[in-house]
Design a protein around this motif. Structure first.
Motif, short mmCIF file in Angstrom:
data_model
loop_
_atom_site.label_atom_id
_atom_site.label_comp_id
_atom_site.label_asym_id
_atom_site.label_seq_id
_atom_site.Cartn_x
_atom_site.Cartn_y
_atom_site.Cartn_z
N GLY A 1 5.58 -24.32 7.20
CA GLY A 1 5.28 -23.35 8.26
C GLY A 1 3.80 -23.14 8.45
N GLY A 2 2.98 -23.86 7.73
CA GLY A 2 1.54 -23.75 7.88
C GLY A 2 0.97 -22.53 7.18
N LEU A 3 -0.20 -22.15 7.60
CA LEU A 3 -0.91 -21.08 6.94
C LEU A 3 -0.21 -19.73 7.09
CD1 LEU A 3 -4.63 -21.93 7.78
CD2 LEU A 3 -3.42 -22.27 5.61
N VAL A 4 0.51 -19.54 8.22
CA VAL A 4 1.17 -18.25 8.44
C VAL A 4 2.21 -17.99 7.36
CG1 VAL A 4 2.61 -16.92 10.00
CG2 VAL A 4 0.73 -18.32 10.91
N GLN A 5 3.07 -18.98 7.14
CA GLN A 5 4.08 -18.83 6.10
C GLN A 5 3.44 -18.75 4.72
OE1 GLN A 5 6.99 -21.96 6.02
NE2 GLN A 5 8.18 -21.04 4.34
N GLY A 6 2.37 -19.51 4.51
CA GLY A 6 1.68 -19.47 3.22
C GLY A 6 1.08 -18.11 2.93
N TRP A 7 0.42 -17.52 3.91
CA TRP A 7 -0.19 -16.20 3.71
C TRP A 7 0.87 -15.12 3.56
CZ3 TRP A 7 -4.95 -15.59 2.23
CH2 TRP A 7 -5.93 -16.53 2.57
N THR A 8 1.98 -15.23 4.22
CA THR A 8 3.04 -14.22 4.09
C THR A 8 3.59 -14.20 2.68
OG1 THR A 8 3.64 -14.55 6.42
CG2 THR A 8 5.26 -13.48 5.00
N THR A 9 3.89 -15.37 2.15
CA THR A 9 4.39 -15.44 0.77
C THR A 9 3.33 -14.98 -0.22
OG1 THR A 9 5.75 -17.34 1.44
CG2 THR A 9 5.42 -16.98 -0.92
N ALA A 10 2.08 -15.38 0.01
CA ALA A 10 0.98 -14.96 -0.87
C ALA A 10 0.84 -13.45 -0.88
CB ALA A 10 -0.32 -15.61 -0.42
N LEU A 11 0.97 -12.83 0.29
CA LEU A 11 0.84 -11.37 0.38
C LEU A 11 1.94 -10.69 -0.42
CD1 LEU A 11 -0.58 -8.93 1.65
CD2 LEU A 11 0.96 -9.16 3.61
N MET A 12 3.16 -11.18 -0.30
CA MET A 12 4.27 -10.57 -1.02
C MET A 12 4.07 -10.68 -2.53
SD MET A 12 8.27 -11.66 -1.02
CE MET A 12 7.84 -13.19 -1.85
N ILE A 13 3.75 -11.87 -3.02
CA ILE A 13 3.56 -12.06 -4.45
C ILE A 13 2.37 -11.25 -4.95
CG2 ILE A 13 3.04 -13.76 -6.22
CD1 ILE A 13 5.86 -13.95 -5.13
N SER A 14 1.28 -11.19 -4.17
CA SER A 14 0.09 -10.45 -4.59
C SER A 14 0.39 -8.97 -4.74
CB SER A 14 -1.05 -10.66 -3.58
OG SER A 14 -1.37 -12.03 -3.47
N VAL A 15 1.13 -8.41 -3.78
CA VAL A 15 1.50 -6.99 -3.88
C VAL A 15 2.30 -6.73 -5.15
CG1 VAL A 15 2.92 -5.19 -2.84
CG2 VAL A 15 1.40 -6.55 -1.40
N LEU A 16 3.27 -7.63 -5.44
CA LEU A 16 4.11 -7.45 -6.63
C LEU A 16 3.29 -7.55 -7.91
CD1 LEU A 16 7.28 -9.47 -5.55
CD2 LEU A 16 7.03 -6.99 -5.69
N VAL A 17 2.37 -8.52 -7.97
CA VAL A 17 1.58 -8.72 -9.18
C VAL A 17 0.66 -7.53 -9.42
CG1 VAL A 17 -0.24 -10.12 -10.24
CG2 VAL A 17 1.72 -11.23 -9.13
N VAL A 18 -0.14 -7.15 -8.40
CA VAL A 18 -1.11 -6.07 -8.57
C VAL A 18 -0.41 -4.73 -8.81
CG1 VAL A 18 -2.97 -4.78 -7.46
CG2 VAL A 18 -2.87 -7.26 -7.23
N LEU A 19 0.66 -4.48 -8.06
CA LEU A 19 1.37 -3.21 -8.22
C LEU A 19 2.04 -3.12 -9.59
CD1 LEU A 19 2.32 -0.56 -6.97
CD2 LEU A 19 4.26 -1.79 -5.99
N THR A 20 2.70 -4.18 -10.01
CA THR A 20 3.37 -4.16 -11.32
C THR A 20 2.36 -4.00 -12.45
OG1 THR A 20 5.14 -5.58 -10.46
CG2 THR A 20 4.89 -5.43 -12.85
N GLY A 21 1.27 -4.76 -12.40
CA GLY A 21 0.25 -4.64 -13.44
C GLY A 21 -0.36 -3.26 -13.49
N SER A 22 -0.65 -2.65 -12.31
CA SER A 22 -1.25 -1.31 -12.28
C SER A 22 -0.29 -0.27 -12.85
CB SER A 22 -1.63 -0.94 -10.84
OG SER A 22 -2.57 -1.85 -10.32
N LEU A 23 1.01 -0.39 -12.51
CA LEU A 23 1.99 0.56 -13.03
C LEU A 23 2.15 0.43 -14.53
CD1 LEU A 23 4.74 0.41 -10.25
CD2 LEU A 23 3.05 2.20 -10.65
N ILE A 24 2.11 -0.81 -15.04
CA ILE A 24 2.19 -0.99 -16.49
C ILE A 24 1.00 -0.34 -17.17
CG2 ILE A 24 2.14 -2.70 -18.35
CD1 ILE A 24 3.60 -4.61 -16.48
#
Length: 512
Positions: free
Chosen positions: A169-192
């Motif tokens: 899907g090109g960069l659009v699909q790539g950035w969408t997935t990256a955004l989702m994973i980044s939110v989960l990583v940063v949010l989970t780490g901060s909560l821990i």
């Protein structure tokens, strides 16, 4: 009429300006003033008034600013000035009292809030055995948010760029997935970091911290597994995209791929790089979350409450001190003005005496000349009146119109000035004495305000409150060298701290 001593005042000039001949003839034709009148006519009175004004003007020009008569009230003026310092001192007291009344209740309440927060803070340190450590946390909110945003941005940029290159899907699909994973990583780490991680070393009140570790340890393990899962997910996702056709949908078997072959994506450098980046961002997020506040739970909020109450009390006290400083400045300025006015008055009197002595002959001569010109001007009016009237002229025409005008001689003026100077000298001595006493009292009350009134408001509220709290529990050599101190339970008031005095606003006055 003789030589003219004053070029701008002659009988002819008065005749031209006031039309004395015409007015005298007009009044004479009407037989005015009546033969039985014994008062000066309006025209004659106008001439007399004009001459009197000229004499006063020449007195100012010859003898200086103000004639001798201007100084007759100087002793009384200095007597009045002698009472003004006490009035100024009373005004200062009133302003100080109003300022204290305006903030006194609020300042006392703030001091009580500090004492309450201090007791809670001190008891917390004792119960949790934190007497060897100070609270450590970032007090700038935007800076804390900035670091989290930086972690999130780095994760999104790395994931989006690497995934987008292989995404059908090109960069659009790539950035969408990256955004989702980044939110989960940063949010989970901060909560821990902000939650269970901080409770791993939590001792708790009276050493019951093991109860909190019962849930903190499993939570940290679960959180760490989630971060590891997200890292594997992003690596497997990138690997799956690179082995899919361009027109294939996004892979949806990532979890099964992780379970069956977790390390397969590491054959590809991009997937391995995404895995490492996700883990590092997660670790940094845990550290950022743990240090969002003081790492020991509950320590930072109590410290902030104590510091906030102390700062509010200091702000109120500083505002009060500024109002009192302004009142003191106004009083100093008013006292200086009184001293200047009294000195200037006596100086002007000295100058008038000196100029009178220097110009006495000129004054005596010119006064006679001015009166002579005035008499000639009156005679011009009366001669024209006699010639025009049909009846008998009033008998007062034969009298001198200036017989009641007796300007003081230079000797009389000098005597009056010297008499006024003698009285003024005594009065200015009294005025200076009052000024000195008022200044001394003003300084005494001003310093008493800081030493005896403001400082008790700020008792034990110091700039180094945190350091002194630590010194209360110090068992090192410095404490052993200090004077013996009996340990007491937590009291209702902040403990006395002999190492430093209460906050001194004298230093603030010096800085201003």
């Amino acid at each position: 009429m003789g030589g003219r001593a004053i070029s701008n005042l002659t009988a002819d000039q008065l005749d031209s300006e006031l039309k004395l001949s015409e007015r005298g003839a007009a009044d004479g034709r009407k037989n005015l003033p009546a033969s039985g009148d014994d008062q000066l006519s309006a025209v004659e009175a106008m001439v007399v008034s004009r001459i009197d004004g000229v004499i006063g003007q020449r007195s100012n020009e010859i003898l200086g600013v103000g004639s001798g008569q201007d100084f007759t009230t100087l002793p009384q003026d200095l007597e009045t000035l002698a009472g003004e310092p006490q009035t100024i001192l009373t005004q200062f007291r009133a302003k100080k009292a109003r300022a204290q009344s305006a903030v006194g209740l609020e300042l006392n309440n703030t001091h009580s809030d500090f004492a309450r927060a201090y007791r809670d803070y001190r008891a917390f340190r004792i119960q949790h055995q934190l007497t060897e450590t100070e609270p450590s946390y970032d007090t700038v909110f935007w800076r804390k948010v900035f670091f989290l945003a930086l972690l999130f941005t780095v994760e999104v940029a790395a994931n989006g760029w690497i995934i987008g290159q292989a995404s059908p899907g090109g960069l659009v699909q790539g950035w969408t997935t990256a955004l989702m994973i980044s939110v989960l990583v940063v949010l989970t780490g901060s909560l821990i970091g902000a939650g269970p991680w901080r409770y791993l070393n939590y001792r708790g009140a009276d050493g019951n911290g093991a109860v909190h570790r019962l849930w903190a340890v499993p939570s940290v393990v679960i959180g760490g597994l989630l971060l590891l899962l997200f890292a594997f997910y992003i690596a497997h996702y990138r690997y799956a995209l690179s082995h899919s056709d361009l027109d294939s949908p996004a892979p949806d078997n990532i979890l099964s791929s992780i379970a069956s072959a977790p390390f397969q994506p590491f054959q590809q450098m991009e997937s391995l790089l995404l895995f490492i980046i996700a883990l590092l961002i997660g670790i940094f997020a845990v550290a950022r979350g743990a240090h969002w506040d003081d790492p020991y739970p509950g320590y930072g909020p109590r410290h902030r409450r104590m510091e906030g109450a102390r700062e509010r009390a200091q702000e109120l006290a500083l505002g009060l001190s500024q109002e009192v400083d302004e009142a003191k400045q106004d009083a100093d300025q008013a006292l200086a003005e009184i001293a200047q006015r009294s000195t200037a008055s006596v100086g002007a009197l000295r100058q008038a005496i000196a100029r009178t002595q220097d110009n006495a002959p000129i004054w005596d001569f010119q006064v006679l000349q001015i009166l002579s010109e005035g008499r000639d001007a009156i005679e011009i009016y009366r001669d024209a009146n006699r010639e025009a009237r049909s009846g008998k002229a009033p008998s007062y025409f034969d009298t001198d119109a200036f017989e009641d005008v007796e300007p003081p001689s230079s000797a009389e003026i000098l005597e009056s000035l010297q008499t006024a100077f003698a009285r003024a000298t005594n009065n200015i001595t009294a005025c200076k004495s009052q000024l000195a006493g008022a200044r001394a009292q003003l300084e005494a009350e001003y310093h008493s305000f800081y030493d005896d009134e403001l400082t008790p408001f700020l008792k034990n509220i110091e700039n180094n409150a945190t350091v002194n709290v630590r010194s209360e529990f110090d068992d090192g050599p410095a404490a052993k060298r200090a004077a013996p101190r009996v340990e007491e339970p937590v009291s209702d008031e902040p403990p006395e701290e002999p190492s430093r005095g209460p906050l001194s606003f004298k230093r603030l006055r010096g800085q201003r």
